[in-house]
Design a protein around this motif. Structure first.
Motif, short mmCIF file in Angstrom:
data_model
loop_
_atom_site.label_atom_id
_atom_site.label_comp_id
_atom_site.label_asym_id
_atom_site.label_seq_id
_atom_site.Cartn_x
_atom_site.Cartn_y
_atom_site.Cartn_z
N ILE A 128 0.84 -1.20 0.00
CA ILE A 128 0.00 0.00 0.00
C ILE A 128 0.87 1.25 0.00
O ILE A 128 0.59 2.23 -0.70
N GLU A 129 1.95 1.18 0.75
CA GLU A 129 2.88 2.31 0.79
C GLU A 129 3.47 2.58 -0.60
O GLU A 129 3.60 3.73 -1.03
N ILE A 130 3.79 1.51 -1.31
CA ILE A 130 4.32 1.64 -2.67
C ILE A 130 3.26 2.24 -3.60
O ILE A 130 3.55 3.13 -4.40
N PHE A 131 2.03 1.76 -3.48
CA PHE A 131 0.92 2.28 -4.28
C PHE A 131 0.73 3.77 -4.03
O PHE A 131 0.55 4.55 -4.97
N ASN A 132 0.73 4.16 -2.77
CA ASN A 132 0.55 5.57 -2.43
C ASN A 132 1.61 6.44 -3.09
O ASN A 132 1.33 7.51 -3.65
N GLY A 133 2.85 5.98 -3.05
CA GLY A 133 3.94 6.74 -3.64
C GLY A 133 3.84 6.80 -5.15
O GLY A 133 4.00 7.87 -5.76
N ALA A 134 3.56 5.65 -5.77
CA ALA A 134 3.50 5.60 -7.24
C ALA A 134 2.32 6.40 -7.77
O ALA A 134 2.45 7.16 -8.73
N TYR A 135 1.16 6.25 -7.13
CA TYR A 135 -0.03 6.98 -7.59
C TYR A 135 0.12 8.48 -7.32
O TYR A 135 -0.30 9.31 -8.12
N GLY A 136 0.75 8.82 -6.20
CA GLY A 136 0.98 10.23 -5.89
C GLY A 136 1.88 10.88 -6.93
O GLY A 136 1.62 12.00 -7.39
N LYS A 137 2.93 10.17 -7.34
CA LYS A 137 3.84 10.69 -8.37
C LYS A 137 3.11 10.80 -9.71
O LYS A 137 3.27 11.77 -10.46
N PHE A 138 2.33 9.79 -10.03
CA PHE A 138 1.55 9.79 -11.26
C PHE A 138 0.66 11.02 -11.33
O PHE A 138 0.59 11.71 -12.36
N GLN A 139 -0.03 11.34 -10.22
CA GLN A 139 -0.93 12.50 -10.19
C GLN A 139 -0.19 13.83 -10.24
O GLN A 139 -0.51 14.70 -11.04
N SER A 140 0.81 13.97 -9.38
CA SER A 140 1.44 15.28 -9.21
C SER A 140 2.52 15.59 -10.25
O SER A 140 2.65 16.74 -10.69
N ASP A 141 3.27 14.57 -10.67
CA ASP A 141 4.41 14.81 -11.56
C ASP A 141 4.19 14.34 -13.00
O ASP A 141 4.36 15.11 -13.94
#
Length: 234
Positions: A128-141
């Protein structure tokens, strides 16, 4: 493993289904889709792929005539005004709306997504921690999907994947369909909230759809660009 005969037959069936399908404006109101067939169409929707597997959509079925009529005044794409009929609202065997999730649930790190990862995807905490990071990067960057409008539009894209799979599944069974964008978004959201309890903070209408059996054969044949105009190979 399928042999070459099976593959050739499946290829032919797929192309036949795509040539059969057209945007049906008027359905045979007396002909209804059987429950098992429409359950298959809905199962195709449920099993459809979505970005990150987040399933940011919900399907609302409108089967009672009085419920469909609530949308008639501002749904010009479904009310028959273009062809002098009662349109898909009055003739479709099955009529519905696909709703798209909003920024309330689809922003990286939201409570909704944390619960979704745990209960639906059944992911361990470290994943879940990995998902949060990957999805967060996908959205913001990567895609810069951060505003309410951008996140809502992204969810809407997933809804269209779902509807495409529903329509193809229907066509493979000889069932007609029509995707419908001709409606007022704000008034649709208002009716959904007032009459069906759909929270506009959580969902916005993405696209309407109608399924059934055509009342008449299409007046014109299918037209598309050539393969050469459609695809470039490098």
């Amino acid at each position: 493993m399928k042999d070459i005969t099976d593959t050739t037959r499946i290829q032919a069936e797929i192309l036949e289904a795509f040539n059969f399908r057209h945007a049906t404006k008027v359905f045979d109101a007396e002909r209804k889709i059987d429950d098992a067939s429409f359950e298959t169409i809905l199962e195709a929707a449920r099993l459809s792929p979505t970005s990150f597997g987040h399933e940011p959509f919900k399907i609302v079925m409108l089967q009672k005539p009085e419920n469909r009529e609530l949308f008639r005044e501002f749904s010009w794409g479904a009310n028959g005004m273009m062809n002098g009929s009662t349109g898909q609202l009055g003739t479709a065997s099955h009529f519905g709306i696909i709703l798209a999730h909003t920024e309330e649930t689809m922003t990286a790190g939201s409570d909704y997504l944390q619960n979704f990862y745990r209960t639906v995807k059944q992911l361990p905490e470290e994943v879940i921690e990995i998902f949060n990071g990957a999805y967060g990067k996908f959205q913001s960057d990567d895609h810069k999907i951060t505003s309410p409008r951008e996140i809502g539009d992204w969810s809407g894209k997933q809804a269209y994947i779902v509807l495409a799979n529903m329509m193809t599944t229907g066509a493979l069974m000889g069932i007609d369909s029509c995707p419908i964008e001709g409606f007022d978004m704000a008034q649709t959201a208002e009716v959904l909230e007032k009459h069906f309890g759909i929270d506009p903070k959580l969902y916005k209408p993405a696209v309407m759809f109608a399924f059934g059996y055509r009342a008449n054969e299409p007046e014109f044949g299918k037209t598309r660009r050539s393969m050469e105009e459609t695809v470039s190979w490098f």
